[in-house]
Design an enzyme around this catalytic site. Structure first.
Site, PDB file in Angstrom:
ATOM      1  N   ALA A   1      -8.733   4.853  -0.647  1.00  0.00           N
ATOM      2  CA  ALA A   1      -8.843   6.165   0.021  1.00  0.00           C
ATOM      3  C   ALA A   1      -9.356   7.184  -0.989  1.00  0.00           C
ATOM      4  O   ALA A   1      -8.857   7.262  -2.112  1.00  0.00           O
ATOM      5  CB  ALA A   1      -7.486   6.581   0.562  1.00  0.00           C
ATOM      6  N   GLN A   2     -10.334   7.941  -0.578  1.00  0.00           N
ATOM      7  CA  GLN A   2     -10.922   8.907  -1.516  1.00  0.00           C
ATOM      8  C   GLN A   2     -10.464  10.320  -1.195  1.00  0.00           C
ATOM      9  O   GLN A   2      -9.895  11.016  -2.029  1.00  0.00           O
ATOM     10  CB  GLN A   2     -12.450   8.819  -1.453  1.00  0.00           C
ATOM     11  CG  GLN A   2     -12.991   7.506  -1.973  1.00  0.00           C
ATOM     12  CD  GLN A   2     -14.506   7.424  -1.887  1.00  0.00           C
ATOM     13  OE1 GLN A   2     -15.157   8.241  -1.256  1.00  0.00           O
ATOM     14  NE2 GLN A   2     -15.081   6.417  -2.510  1.00  0.00           N
ATOM     15  N   GLY A   3     -10.716  10.741   0.064  1.00  0.00           N
ATOM     16  CA  GLY A   3     -10.573  12.146   0.456  1.00  0.00           C
ATOM     17  C   GLY A   3      -9.279  12.797   0.044  1.00  0.00           C
ATOM     18  O   GLY A   3      -9.250  13.685  -0.808  1.00  0.00           O
TER      19      GLY A   3
ATOM     20  N   ARG B   1     -15.056  12.372  13.232  1.00  0.00           N
ATOM     21  CA  ARG B   1     -15.778  11.169  12.810  1.00  0.00           C
ATOM     22  C   ARG B   1     -16.468  10.392  13.905  1.00  0.00           C
ATOM     23  O   ARG B   1     -17.526   9.825  13.695  1.00  0.00           O
ATOM     24  CB  ARG B   1     -14.771  10.214  12.184  1.00  0.00           C
ATOM     25  CG  ARG B   1     -14.679  10.449  10.759  1.00  0.00           C
ATOM     26  CD  ARG B   1     -13.816   9.454  10.119  1.00  0.00           C
ATOM     27  NE  ARG B   1     -13.453  10.096   8.877  1.00  0.00           N
ATOM     28  CZ  ARG B   1     -12.497   9.730   8.089  1.00  0.00           C
ATOM     29  NH1 ARG B   1     -11.780   8.683   8.414  1.00  0.00           N
ATOM     30  NH2 ARG B   1     -12.258  10.365   6.990  1.00  0.00           N
TER      31      ARG B   1
ATOM     32  N   GLU C   1     -12.342  18.421   5.583  1.00  0.00           N
ATOM     33  CA  GLU C   1     -13.013  17.230   6.106  1.00  0.00           C
ATOM     34  C   GLU C   1     -13.224  17.434   7.604  1.00  0.00           C
ATOM     35  O   GLU C   1     -12.785  18.438   8.168  1.00  0.00           O
ATOM     36  CB  GLU C   1     -12.177  15.980   5.821  1.00  0.00           C
ATOM     37  CG  GLU C   1     -12.135  15.630   4.339  1.00  0.00           C
ATOM     38  CD  GLU C   1     -11.392  14.341   4.068  1.00  0.00           C
ATOM     39  OE1 GLU C   1     -12.024  13.283   4.113  1.00  0.00           O
ATOM     40  OE2 GLU C   1     -10.181  14.396   3.825  1.00  0.00           O
TER      41      GLU C   1
ATOM     42  N   ARG D   1      -8.863   9.152  14.821  1.00  0.00           N
ATOM     43  CA  ARG D   1      -8.043   9.738  13.756  1.00  0.00           C
ATOM     44  C   ARG D   1      -8.814  10.833  13.019  1.00  0.00           C
ATOM     45  O   ARG D   1      -9.985  10.658  12.668  1.00  0.00           O
ATOM     46  CB  ARG D   1      -7.655   8.662  12.754  1.00  0.00           C
ATOM     47  CG  ARG D   1      -6.919   9.193  11.540  1.00  0.00           C
ATOM     48  CD  ARG D   1      -6.527   8.071  10.616  1.00  0.00           C
ATOM     49  NE  ARG D   1      -7.664   7.474   9.973  1.00  0.00           N
ATOM     50  CZ  ARG D   1      -8.176   7.870   8.809  1.00  0.00           C
ATOM     51  NH1 ARG D   1      -7.652   8.908   8.178  1.00  0.00           N
ATOM     52  NH2 ARG D   1      -9.201   7.251   8.284  1.00  0.00           N
TER      53      ARG D   1
ATOM     54  N   GLU E   1      -1.085   1.855   8.659  1.00  0.00           N
ATOM     55  CA  GLU E   1      -2.184   1.565   9.588  1.00  0.00           C
ATOM     56  C   GLU E   1      -1.838   0.475  10.607  1.00  0.00           C
ATOM     57  O   GLU E   1      -2.433   0.433  11.687  1.00  0.00           O
ATOM     58  CB  GLU E   1      -3.438   1.171   8.784  1.00  0.00           C
ATOM     59  CG  GLU E   1      -4.706   1.159   9.617  1.00  0.00           C
ATOM     60  CD  GLU E   1      -5.953   0.824   8.816  1.00  0.00           C
ATOM     61  OE1 GLU E   1      -5.903   0.858   7.572  1.00  0.00           O
ATOM     62  OE2 GLU E   1      -6.983   0.514   9.460  1.00  0.00           O
TER      63      GLU E   1
ATOM     64  N   HIS F   1     -13.593   1.238   9.322  1.00  0.00           N
ATOM     65  CA  HIS F   1     -12.802   1.951   8.325  1.00  0.00           C
ATOM     66  C   HIS F   1     -11.315   1.966   8.643  1.00  0.00           C
ATOM     67  O   HIS F   1     -10.490   1.822   7.745  1.00  0.00           O
ATOM     68  CB  HIS F   1     -13.330   3.383   8.269  1.00  0.00           C
ATOM     69  CG  HIS F   1     -12.653   4.273   7.282  1.00  0.00           C
ATOM     70  ND1 HIS F   1     -12.656   4.022   5.935  1.00  0.00           N
ATOM     71  CD2 HIS F   1     -11.968   5.436   7.447  1.00  0.00           C
ATOM     72  CE1 HIS F   1     -11.991   4.989   5.301  1.00  0.00           C
ATOM     73  NE2 HIS F   1     -11.559   5.843   6.202  1.00  0.00           N
TER      74      HIS F   1
ATOM     75  N   GLY G   1       0.850  -1.192   0.000  1.00  0.00           N
ATOM     76  CA  GLY G   1       0.000   0.000   0.000  1.00  0.00           C
ATOM     77  C   GLY G   1       0.886   1.244   0.000  1.00  0.00           C
ATOM     78  O   GLY G   1       2.105   1.160  -0.257  1.00  0.00           O
ATOM     79  N   ALA G   2       0.289   2.394   0.328  1.00  0.00           N
ATOM     80  CA  ALA G   2       1.029   3.660   0.263  1.00  0.00           C
ATOM     81  C   ALA G   2       2.294   3.624   1.130  1.00  0.00           C
ATOM     82  O   ALA G   2       3.359   4.084   0.704  1.00  0.00           O
ATOM     83  CB  ALA G   2       0.128   4.805   0.706  1.00  0.00           C
ATOM     84  N   ALA G   3       2.200   3.053   2.335  1.00  0.00           N
ATOM     85  CA  ALA G   3       3.362   3.056   3.237  1.00  0.00           C
ATOM     86  C   ALA G   3       4.475   2.170   2.696  1.00  0.00           C
ATOM     87  O   ALA G   3       5.637   2.598   2.602  1.00  0.00           O
ATOM     88  CB  ALA G   3       2.937   2.596   4.637  1.00  0.00           C
TER      89      ALA G   3
ATOM     90  N   HIS H   1     -16.245   4.786   9.756  1.00  0.00           N
ATOM     91  CA  HIS H   1     -16.470   5.951   8.899  1.00  0.00           C
ATOM     92  C   HIS H   1     -17.972   6.201   8.875  1.00  0.00           C
ATOM     93  O   HIS H   1     -18.757   5.272   8.694  1.00  0.00           O
ATOM     94  CB  HIS H   1     -15.947   5.675   7.488  1.00  0.00           C
ATOM     95  CG  HIS H   1     -15.839   6.911   6.647  1.00  0.00           C
ATOM     96  ND1 HIS H   1     -16.945   7.587   6.195  1.00  0.00           N
ATOM     97  CD2 HIS H   1     -14.762   7.594   6.195  1.00  0.00           C
ATOM     98  CE1 HIS H   1     -16.538   8.646   5.495  1.00  0.00           C
ATOM     99  NE2 HIS H   1     -15.221   8.668   5.484  1.00  0.00           N
TER     100      HIS H   1
END
Ligand code: SIN
Length: 526
Positions: free
Chosen positions: A46-48, A280, A118, A376, A365, A341, A14-16, A234
């Protein structure tokens, strides 16, 4: 059994994991384990966007203050300051790689890229690639990773156990391919980037969530797991009982979306002065309460105030997906429901991603760095992936070889299960459903002592059944991952029970107040 040698083993793409591999590959040879053919974990969904102080109107202290407030008194302020301070340079590195962030075309724009808002953020500070930031991010990183001569990507392997030596130092990992064939991957250093534990819940925002397997593997080597009780739900997953899980980004509320009851009443302003942009935990709990009050299975998210061209520019993925499910978000509200989420807890690390186990790092994560505290704040997670991948890569540049101490045999690596029968998939699926149903019903947004005790009883017997199956049947990735998931779920219930207060994402009807001086919780495998 195959045995192979590696310098740095990165588990997770993933991203990490991808960022770390790229940043370290000029110094050390990397082997990156990606479980599927092209699986990029939760990051790709992930959208935001990525939260960072980029606008000249914003400042680092404001981002720090918002993060601390959302974390409800349990953030580690040093980790928050470290992450926020390194945010702008993390975005610069992505821009240099060609990350296609959405430009701000307004003539009065103070920053060249569009910044959205957000929940919990007092400023516009979320940089994004329309509403598919995770996908654009992993694509940008993946393109670089696959052509880097010093990164070898291994597909289709599931790491089920970490290897350690007699001193307790991490020395590699044991992995299974889909047919259950084992491989020992010996390594100088191991980096876990395996994602969180939302998969232990029935309804998730990601179609293929992680199950906490990385957390359990680290705990098996003695690493403490911190704050497992803080599982984030979420507020707005698409309510679509016949479809795949689909997130409806908080950025919609950032652009003015409002939540309504089934009767059309806007309920958030009565609950929090920040309305739909409260953190959230508050919004998810309010939706849960509204659904219980009305006996409904969803609420509405109303975006009909935005003109169609703005919806298409900012939210093309969500608009198109809603369209395929028969919803025209320009004209009608979207049915939404909270879903699991993000895991705010994980393997405790320092500011370089180092765990308490020598030669074992954890980023993304799967890790608990102290940034998120009890809740978070939106879009701080991709930021954390980038900042801690960079910090861990810096720490790992120079290898620190130790004496050649003998390896411990390992629980799964030591035994050959070639001659054992294979457990049929229906039993695994049945146990998985029992686990996820128990966690959602008893350890969800609102908990009580009774519900946690019920969960404990169910999970205890499930654990015994799955452990027996692990001894009787051939070791397969699905069976071992389920075993890890059940153990993680039991630790989560225990951490929730031990927290005798309500704070952030953990709300108990039996302990509704906040305790002064509360600390992060620590869990260990016995
Ligand atoms: C969202 O787009 O709402 C998710 C972003 C996040 O979880 O940080």
């Amino acid at each position: 059994m195959t045995i192979s040698d590696h310098e740095v083993l990165v588990v997770g793409a993933g991203a990490a994991g991808l960022s770390l591999a790229l940043e370290l590959a000029d110094y050390r040879r990397i082997t990156l384990i990606s479980p599927g053919t092209e699986t990029h974990g939760a990051s790709q969904w992930a959208q935001g966007g990525i939260a960072a102080v980029l606008s000249p109107q914003d400042d680092l202290e404001a981002h720090v203050a918002d993060t601390l407030r959302a974390g409800d008194g349990l953030c580690d302020e040093a980790a928050v300051r470290f992450t926020v301070a390194h945010g702008p340079e993390a975005i610069d590195r992505l821009l240099a790689l060609g990350m296609p962030f959405t430009p701000d075309t307004a003539p009065q724009a103070a920053y060249p890229f569009h910044l959205t808002r957000e929940g919990g953020h007092g400023e516009r500070r979320v940089i994004h690639a329309a509403d598919a930031t995770g996908q654009a991010l992993v694509r940008t990183l993946w393109e670089q990773v696959t052509c880097h001569p010093r990164i070898v990507v291994r597909h289709g392997l599931t790491v089920v156990e970490l290897l350690s030596d007699a001193r307790g130092h991490c020395r590699g990992a044991f992995a299974l391919d889909a047919s259950g064939r084992g491989e020992k991957l010996l390594a100088q250093d191991v980096v876990l980037a395996t994602g969180g534990a939302s998969g232990i819940y029935a309804h998730t925002t990601s179609p293929a969530p992680a199950w906490g397997e990385g957390m359990i593997m680290a705990a098996e080597l003695g690493a403490p797991l911190v704050n497992l009780e803080f599982q984030q739900f979420h507020p707005t997953c698409l309510y679509d009982p016949d479809g795949a899980p689909f997130l409806v980004s908080e950025a919609l509320r950032g652009e003015g979306g409002v939540l309504r009851s089934l009767a059309g009443h806007r309920f958030m302003p009565n609950i929090d002065p920040r309305g739909e942009l409260a953190p959230r935990d508050i919004v998810a709990r309010a939706i849960d309460a509204e659904m219980k009050r009305a006996g409904s299975d969803h609420v509405w998210l109303d975006m009909t105030h935005l003109p169609v061209d703005a919806l298409e520019r900012l939210f093309p993925t969500i608009k198109a997906h809603c369209h395929t499910r028969g919803i025209d978000m320009a004209r009608e509200p979207i049915p939404v429901v909270p879903a699991a989420h993000y895991s705010c807890g994980g393997i405790g690390t320092d500011l370089h991603g180092a765990t308490s186990v020598p030669h074992l790092y954890a980023i993304g994560e799967v890790a608990y760095t102290g940034l998120h505290g009890a809740n978070r704040m939106a879009s701080n997670s991709l930021l954390e992936c980038l900042v801690f991948a960079h910090a861990a890569a810096e720490a790992l540049r120079i290898p620190e070889p130790g004496p050649n101490t003998p390896l411990r045999p390992g629980q799964f690596a030591r035994r050959s299960s070639d001659l054992l029968p294979r457990l049929d998939d229906t039993a695994i699926e049945r146990w998985r459903c029992q686990l996820r149903r128990t966690m959602s019903q008893q350890v969800g947004i609102v908990r009580s002592d009774t519900s946690l005790k019920r969960a404990d009883t169910t999970l205890k017997s499930l654990h015994a059944e799955v452990t027996e199956a692990c001894l009787k049947y051939a070791t397969t990735p699905d069976l071992i991952t389920l075993h890890h998931a059940v153990r993680l779920a039991r630790l989560t219930v225990d951490a929730a029970y031990r927290r005798r207060e309500s704070r952030g994402l953990h709300f108990s009807v039996d302990c509704p107040d906040r305790n002064v001086g509360a600390l992060p919780s620590m869990s260990y495998l016995s």
